[in-house]
Design an enzyme around this catalytic site. Sequence first.
Site, PDB file in Angstrom:
ATOM      1  N   GLY A   1       0.804  -1.216   0.000  1.00 57.70           N
ATOM      2  CA  GLY A   1       0.000   0.000   0.000  1.00 57.70           C
ATOM      3  C   GLY A   1       0.834   1.261   0.000  1.00 57.70           C
ATOM      4  O   GLY A   1       0.306   2.362   0.099  1.00 57.70           O
ATOM      5  N   CYS A   2       2.144   1.119  -0.098  1.00 60.68           N
ATOM      6  CA  CYS A   2       2.994   2.312  -0.171  1.00 60.68           C
ATOM      7  C   CYS A   2       3.664   2.339  -1.548  1.00 60.68           C
ATOM      8  O   CYS A   2       3.988   1.303  -2.095  1.00 60.68           O
ATOM      9  CB  CYS A   2       4.083   2.270   0.888  1.00 60.68           C
ATOM     10  SG  CYS A   2       3.468   1.931   2.535  1.00 60.68           S
ATOM     11  N   GLN A   3       3.869   3.550  -2.066  1.00 64.71           N
ATOM     12  CA  GLN A   3       4.550   3.672  -3.354  1.00 64.71           C
ATOM     13  C   GLN A   3       6.023   3.353  -3.207  1.00 64.71           C
ATOM     14  O   GLN A   3       6.677   2.874  -4.111  1.00 64.71           O
ATOM     15  CB  GLN A   3       4.390   5.091  -3.885  1.00 64.71           C
ATOM     16  CG  GLN A   3       3.703   5.119  -5.226  1.00 64.71           C
ATOM     17  CD  GLN A   3       3.885   6.440  -5.910  1.00 64.71           C
ATOM     18  OE1 GLN A   3       4.986   6.927  -6.127  1.00 64.71           O
ATOM     19  NE2 GLN A   3       2.771   7.054  -6.270  1.00 64.71           N
ATOM     20  N   SER A   4       6.551   3.669  -2.022  1.00 66.21           N
ATOM     21  CA  SER A   4       7.938   3.338  -1.758  1.00 66.21           C
ATOM     22  C   SER A   4       7.946   2.064  -0.906  1.00 66.21           C
ATOM     23  O   SER A   4       6.937   1.668  -0.362  1.00 66.21           O
ATOM     24  CB  SER A   4       8.600   4.486  -1.015  1.00 66.21           C
ATOM     25  OG  SER A   4       7.736   4.972  -0.017  1.00 66.21           O
TER      26      SER A   4
END
Lengths: 412, 142
Positions: B52-55
Site C-alpha cells: 500500500g505504499c509507493q515506496s
Amino acid sequence: MSIATNNIAFNVDEIRKDFPILNREVNGYPLVYFDNAATSQTPKQVMDAIVDYYSNYNANIHRGVHSLSQEATDKYEGARRKIQQHFNAEKAHEIIFTSGTTHGINLVASGFASILKKGDEILVSALEHHSNIVPWQMLCEKTGAILKVIPMNEQGELIYESFEELLSEKTKMVFLNHVSNALGTINPIKKIIDKAHEKGAAVLIDGAQAAPHIKADVQALDVDFYVVSAHKMCGPTGVGILYGKEEWLNKLPPYQGGGEMIATVSFEKTSYAELPHKFEAGTPNICGGIAFGAAIDYMNRIGFEAIARYEDELLDYATLKLQEIEGMKLYGTSREKTAVISFNIEGLHPYDIGTLVDKMGIAVRTGHHCAQPIMDFYKIPGTVRASFSFYNTKEEIDRFIEAVKKAKSMLS
Amino acid sequence: MSKTIQEIQEEIVDEFAMFDDWMQRYEYMIELGKALPLIDEKYKIDENLIKGCQSKVWVHAELKDEKLVFTADSDAIITKGIVAILIRAFSNHHPSAIIEADTKFIDDIGLKEHLSPTRANGLVSMIKQLKMYAVAYQTQLK
Ligand SMILES: Cc1ncc(COP(=O)(O)O)c(C=O)c1O
C-alpha cells in the site's frame, strides 16, 4: 527539431483560457499540471457539449421514435463520424465505442480466443502498459498460444531486428503501443505493421498515448485494430473507441450480450446486429461519445501539426533545463518521442521528489507508470514523469525546474 | 517511569506545531528519516514489506521484556520520516498499549491532511501493520 520556431497561429495564452482548471491553486501555488499522460484536462467546449446534452436532449438512443431520442442518436452517430474522419477510417461502423483503451484491447483479445490455436504465437512489446499485457496472458492461458516479448534497448526503443526474428508464420497477433506511456517513445508502427502482414499476423496498436499528439491515419497505416481513450485527448473519462477493419470485426464474435447488439431474439437463436452495434451491448456512454466528438473538434481546430510543433519545443526546453541539474538521469532518450520526460536524480527516490514538487503546486507522476517491465529493465523502482500538453508553457517548466532543484536540496 | 504512547504523541504534536509551513514540516520529516536507526539488513525481506505504499517500507518487530520494539526502513526518505514518527510513538510499549493506542495525532500534526490518498493509504497500512504485530505478540504473552 527546431527550437523556438514560434508558431504565430498558436497562441497558448488564448488556449489556456479554454481550460478553467488551469486557474486553480494547489497547496497555495498556481497549479502546474504535468500529468497529461495520465489524463488530459478538459476545455470549456467539451464541458459545454456535456451540459448541452443533459440540458437539452438527454435520451436513450437507437430505440425511441420520439424526437429527443432521434436527436441524441443523431448527435451520437455524428460523433462516430467525426471520429471516423479524424482517424480516416473507411467506414463509420468500423468505429466501435468503448469505455476506453483497456476495454478495446480486451474486446479484441477475447475475440481472438475463437481464432487462436495451441502453439500460435502473440508478440507484445516490452514497452507496454502492464495492465494491457494481462488480456494477452489470459488469452494464452485459454488457447495454449504463446506470448513472446519484443525487447527494448537502453534508449527505450524497440529492437526492430529482434521483432523480425520473433516474427514467423506462427505469429497470429502483434500488439504494441504507438507511443510508450512511461517513456514517450514513438514506435515505428508502420514498419512493424507491414512486416507483420507479410507473415499474415494481425496488428493491434494501443494509441492511448499517441492520440493526443499524433493524428493516426488507420488506412495509411493499414492497421487492423487501433484503440484510444477520450480522456487523454481532452475528452471525458470512461469513453474511447476501437477501430477495426470491417473484415476483422465481422470475424470476431461479440464481446458482451445485451440490448443494442442483437437483431432478433428468441430462446432458440439470437442473431446479432450489424456492425458497430454487435460490439455495443447495452446503453452506451451517450454523453461521453458526444463529448469525445467535441474534443476531437477542439483539437483539430488547434491543429495537430501546431500541437506537435509546440509540444516538441516544450520537450526540448525542459530536457535541456533538466539536464543542467546534477545527477540527472533521463530514461527514454529516443529521438522519436512525444513530450514526456521520465527521470531520476542520483541517490533520490522518485516518490520523495514527487511529494515535494506537489507541495509546490506541481502535478507529476511518480512510480512505475504501469510499466513494471520497463522499470525492471532499468533496474529502478520508478521514475518521476512529467508529461506536457499544448496548454503548458515554458514558464511552467521554469517553475518545475526550480521546484525540482529545491526538492533536491531539501533531500540531499 | 517511561512515557505513555499518549504522552509521546502529544510531544510530537507540540513539535510539529512549532512549524509555520509545510516546508519546515517536511524538512523536519526528512531529518527524522535520516536519523532513523538502521534496521538489520537481514530483516529487509519481502515478508516484512508493507503493502500500500509507493515506496518500499520494511518493518520488523521484536519482543524485549514484554515490550514490542519496532525497527524499520524505507527506500524513500520522506516515507522513512513518517515511519520514524510512528516508531517513536509506538515502539517500546506493551503490545496491549499499542493495540489500544489512538492514532488521532496523525491528523493533529497535519500529516494526513498533507498526504495524498495514495500516500495516506501507505500511512494507514503502516499503522495497521504495527497494530497487527502487537496483536500477534499479545497472544504470545498470554
Ligand atoms: C499506453 C496506454 N495504454 C492504455 C492505457 C489505459 O487507458 P484506459 O485506462 O483509459 O483504458 C493507458 C493509460 O494510462 C496508456 O497510457
